[in-house]
Design an enzyme around this catalytic site. Structure first.
Site: not given
Ligand code: 5MM
Length: 331
Positions: A39, A181, A223, A264-266, A295
């Site tokens: 990122r 989650e 979550k 938030s899932g993108g 995100r």
């Molecule tokens: C912040 O991203 C978290 C860790 O991701 P990686 O281990 O794949 O690098 C991820 O678990 C995040 O907490 C959840 O997916 C929720 O993030 P979003 O962006 O979907 O709200």
């Protein structure tokens, strides 16, 4: 230097309630080193431990963050790093009124003979790691199971539910609130009914396993994803997403669970805040609902910062604006 670790830990139920109530939510800033590095590089910022630290300090120290954010999920790297004045991240977080949490899973691997379905790993040595995180101030932890609608199977739901339950029990054994989650991804080309079916499979298996493992549901935070069509399909109205998500959760999540904090899932920030607001408005909900977005809260801040110290104030303003939108949805 201030030492702020509590001498007596509040109960798991108290921490879970604190994380998910009061019009505040959880900031997911726990990207793994590969994800965070990617990122940064996508924004033209050379990836390094220092860049990742600087970015996380920018997030944590945004003025007024604790008005909207109850807890921050950190990765292992950040948990051991220090802010500019020398305090460790967990200590600085508590000083700022934000409970520190730690992501403890170690990522996903394919399950053999399951057509691409994934299992999340990280149970080996987890008890000792949790003990160390608790001693260093962690109030809560997070473990994410990942399901793709095209590959989810009953077995993959049970297997991930089993490890989530073992993780949750270990967390509670060490006085840490587990965020569980089960993330049914929005990728693909599915409609909302496919998301509903997959979410029901994942959540049903999860709560069976949590029950089998004697996890105290009053001391967890769930979550989940919102139940939506895929990101590539025509979007559904917020009222439809909220009603469908609520139907799935009411069918699977016991009322003993104090709080649900959505990922938030993108989805774009405004879209996912509209989902959350519509769900929060449903009368008679048995659980608190809030956000644990990644995100949707941080993408604008990272883009604005672009690795330049001159942009920190503007980047923090972008973060605070998004946190404000999410918090407004649950007030
Ligand atoms: C912040 O991203 C978290 C860790 O991701 P990686 O281990 O794949 O690098 C991820 O678990 C995040 O907490 C959840 O997916 C929720 O993030 P979003 O962006 O979907 O709200």
């Amino acid at each position: 230097m201030t030492t702020t670790l509590p001498t007596e830990r509040p109960s798991l139920a108290t921490i879970a309630h604190q994380l998910t109530s009061g019009g505040r939510g959880i900031l997911a800033a726990d990207e793994s080193i590969p994800t965070m590095s990617q990122r940064l590089e996508n924004e033209g910022i050379p990836a390094s431990a220092t860049a990742r630290r600087d970015y996380r300090e920018l997030l944590l120290t945004a003025p007024g963050l604790s008005d909207m954010i109850s807890g921050i999920i950190l990765s292992d790297e950040t948990f051991g790093q220090h802010v500019a004045d020398g305090r460790a991240f967990p200590e600085a977080s508590r000083d700022l009124g934000v409970l520190p949490g730690i992501k403890v899973d170690t990522g996903t691997k394919p399950l053999p003979w399951q057509g691409g379905a994934l299992i999340t790993e990280g149970l080996d040595g987890l008890g000792a790691r949790l003990q160390s995180y608790a001693e260093r101030g962690a109030a809560f932890a997070k473990w994410r199971a990942v399901f793709d609608i095209r590959t989810i199977t009953g077995y993959s739901a049970r297997a991930n539910g089993h490890v989530l339950a073992r993780y949750a029990a270990l967390c509670q054994r060490h006085g840490i609130v587990p965020i569980v989650e089960p993330d049914v991804l929005c990728t693909g080309d599915h409609d909302i009914d496919a998301s509903k079916r997959a979410s029901l499979v994942a959540l049903t298996a999860l709560f069976e396993q949590l029950d089998d493992a004697s996890v105290d549901l009053s001391g967890i935070v769930l979550k989940p994803n919102f139940v939506t069509p895929s990101l590539e399909a025509a979007p559904a109205p917020a009222a439809t997403v909220a009603a469908t998500t609520y139907e799935v959760l009411r069918a699977t999540v016991p009322a003993a669970v104090p709080g649900i904090a959505f990922l938030s899932g993108g989805h774009p920030t405004a879209t996912v805040c509209a989902f959350l607001g519509a769900l929060h408005a449903i009368a008679g909900r048995p659980w608190d609902v809030t956000f644990s977005f990644g995100r949707a809260l941080v993408s604008a801040a990272l883009h604005t910062w672009a690795g330049d110290p001159a942009n920190v104030v503007a980047a923090q303003a972008a973060l605070v604006a998004n946190c404000g939108s999410a918090a407004d949805a649950v007030r």
